[in-house]
Design a protein around this motif. Structure first.
Motif, PDB file in Angstrom:
ATOM      1  N   PHE A   1       3.758  10.963  -7.558  1.00  0.00           N
ATOM      2  CA  PHE A   1       2.816  10.183  -6.764  1.00  0.00           C
ATOM      3  C   PHE A   1       2.409   8.970  -7.591  1.00  0.00           C
ATOM      4  O   PHE A   1       1.859   9.117  -8.683  1.00  0.00           O
ATOM      5  CB  PHE A   1       1.573  11.020  -6.437  1.00  0.00           C
ATOM      6  CG  PHE A   1       1.851  12.196  -5.548  1.00  0.00           C
ATOM      7  CD1 PHE A   1       1.824  12.062  -4.164  1.00  0.00           C
ATOM      8  CD2 PHE A   1       2.139  13.437  -6.091  1.00  0.00           C
ATOM      9  CE1 PHE A   1       2.085  13.148  -3.350  1.00  0.00           C
ATOM     10  CE2 PHE A   1       2.396  14.530  -5.273  1.00  0.00           C
ATOM     11  CZ  PHE A   1       2.370  14.382  -3.895  1.00  0.00           C
ATOM     12  N   ALA A   2       2.672   7.761  -7.072  1.00  0.00           N
ATOM     13  CA  ALA A   2       2.266   6.530  -7.744  1.00  0.00           C
ATOM     14  C   ALA A   2       0.772   6.329  -7.510  1.00  0.00           C
ATOM     15  O   ALA A   2       0.283   6.471  -6.383  1.00  0.00           O
ATOM     16  CB  ALA A   2       3.042   5.342  -7.195  1.00  0.00           C
ATOM     17  N   LEU A   3       0.042   6.028  -8.580  1.00  0.00           N
ATOM     18  CA  LEU A   3      -1.405   5.855  -8.501  1.00  0.00           C
ATOM     19  C   LEU A   3      -1.789   4.377  -8.530  1.00  0.00           C
ATOM     20  O   LEU A   3      -1.172   3.579  -9.237  1.00  0.00           O
ATOM     21  CB  LEU A   3      -2.079   6.580  -9.664  1.00  0.00           C
ATOM     22  CG  LEU A   3      -1.785   8.080  -9.761  1.00  0.00           C
ATOM     23  CD1 LEU A   3      -2.445   8.674 -10.997  1.00  0.00           C
ATOM     24  CD2 LEU A   3      -2.256   8.797  -8.499  1.00  0.00           C
TER      25      LEU A   3
ATOM     26  N   SER B   1       7.730   9.873   1.471  1.00  0.00           N
ATOM     27  CA  SER B   1       6.508   9.172   1.875  1.00  0.00           C
ATOM     28  C   SER B   1       5.443  10.181   2.279  1.00  0.00           C
ATOM     29  O   SER B   1       5.726  11.348   2.539  1.00  0.00           O
ATOM     30  CB  SER B   1       6.798   8.204   3.022  1.00  0.00           C
ATOM     31  OG  SER B   1       7.403   8.876   4.100  1.00  0.00           O
ATOM     32  N   LEU B   2       4.227   9.697   2.332  1.00  0.00           N
ATOM     33  CA  LEU B   2       3.078  10.504   2.727  1.00  0.00           C
ATOM     34  C   LEU B   2       2.778  10.204   4.190  1.00  0.00           C
ATOM     35  O   LEU B   2       2.694   9.038   4.583  1.00  0.00           O
ATOM     36  CB  LEU B   2       1.881  10.141   1.836  1.00  0.00           C
ATOM     37  CG  LEU B   2       0.626  10.971   1.954  1.00  0.00           C
ATOM     38  CD1 LEU B   2       0.899  12.436   1.607  1.00  0.00           C
ATOM     39  CD2 LEU B   2      -0.445  10.421   1.029  1.00  0.00           C
TER      40      LEU B   2
ATOM     41  N   ILE C   1      -3.623   7.530  -4.320  1.00  0.00           N
ATOM     42  CA  ILE C   1      -2.168   7.613  -4.285  1.00  0.00           C
ATOM     43  C   ILE C   1      -1.665   6.493  -3.373  1.00  0.00           C
ATOM     44  O   ILE C   1      -2.136   6.352  -2.242  1.00  0.00           O
ATOM     45  CB  ILE C   1      -1.715   8.988  -3.766  1.00  0.00           C
ATOM     46  CG1 ILE C   1      -2.155  10.073  -4.762  1.00  0.00           C
ATOM     47  CG2 ILE C   1      -0.218   9.019  -3.515  1.00  0.00           C
ATOM     48  CD1 ILE C   1      -1.982  11.480  -4.257  1.00  0.00           C
ATOM     49  N   VAL C   2      -0.723   5.701  -3.879  1.00  0.00           N
ATOM     50  CA  VAL C   2      -0.213   4.558  -3.106  1.00  0.00           C
ATOM     51  C   VAL C   2       1.294   4.657  -2.833  1.00  0.00           C
ATOM     52  O   VAL C   2       1.862   3.768  -2.212  1.00  0.00           O
ATOM     53  CB  VAL C   2      -0.541   3.219  -3.807  1.00  0.00           C
ATOM     54  CG1 VAL C   2      -2.048   2.986  -3.826  1.00  0.00           C
ATOM     55  CG2 VAL C   2       0.030   3.178  -5.211  1.00  0.00           C
ATOM     56  N   GLY C   3       1.922   5.712  -3.289  1.00  0.00           N
ATOM     57  CA  GLY C   3       3.345   5.877  -3.057  1.00  0.00           C
ATOM     58  C   GLY C   3       3.827   7.242  -3.509  1.00  0.00           C
ATOM     59  O   GLY C   3       3.150   7.918  -4.280  1.00  0.00           O
ATOM     60  N   VAL C   4       4.984   7.649  -3.010  1.00  0.00           N
ATOM     61  CA  VAL C   4       5.569   8.944  -3.347  1.00  0.00           C
ATOM     62  C   VAL C   4       7.068   8.753  -3.568  1.00  0.00           C
ATOM     63  O   VAL C   4       7.714   7.992  -2.843  1.00  0.00           O
ATOM     64  CB  VAL C   4       5.370   9.973  -2.208  1.00  0.00           C
ATOM     65  CG1 VAL C   4       5.936  11.327  -2.588  1.00  0.00           C
ATOM     66  CG2 VAL C   4       3.918  10.088  -1.819  1.00  0.00           C
TER      67      VAL C   4
END
Length: 149
Positions: free
Chosen positions: A132-134, A77-78, A65-68
């Motif tokens: 969630f951006a992968l 954000s995470l 996961i690289v973004g939310v």
């Protein structure tokens, strides 16, 4: 005779190609999921909330996961909370890798979502969509339920 060899060679190559692609096609069909997701409602109207739950990856390949993001919030954000030198410190996580057949737990006092600038007030039971951006493309979508602390 030459056309027969060419046709046979092409059939063998096609079969080998299909066998090589089979695992990746299976991996593409597999999707991680969000389980028991929830957003902690603040005691009063506040510009930020926290999100929790479990991200399960039952796929044969890892996900990162690289973004939310969330359409319900201006910024998402995470984050991770850790105790450093006896002091609780929170920091943004640039990415989160989840191993094949693994999971990541987002919980109070640990990894969690920071959900800031809500577009509308949330009530207990409200549903919040989170994406969630992968890494490598793609999105993992989940739904969190708003709950009182």
């Amino acid at each position: 005779m030459k056309p027969l060899l060419t046709r046979t060679a092409l059939q063998v190559l096609a079969l080998l190609g299909a066998l090589c692609l089979a695992p990746s096609a299976q991996a593409r069909g597999c999707t991680a999921r969000i389980v028991d997701g929830w957003v902690r409602l603040p005691p009063a109207q506040m510009p930020m909330m926290a999100g929790f739950g479990r991200i399960e990856n039952r796929c044969p390949t890892p996900i990162t996961i690289v973004g939310v993001s969330s359409p319900a919030f201006g910024d998402s954000s995470l984050h991770e909370t850790r105790i450093v030198d006896g002091i609780s410190r929170m920091r943004a996580l640039p990415e989160l890798r989840i191993a094949p057949d693994g999971n990541a737990t987002l919980k109070p006092g640990g990894m969690h979502l920071m959900l800031m600038q809500p577009h509308a007030p949330l009530k207990p039971g409200s549903k919040v969509v989170v994406e969630f951006a992968l890494k490598g493309g793609g999105v993992l979508r989940g739904e969190l339920e708003a709950r009182k602390p």
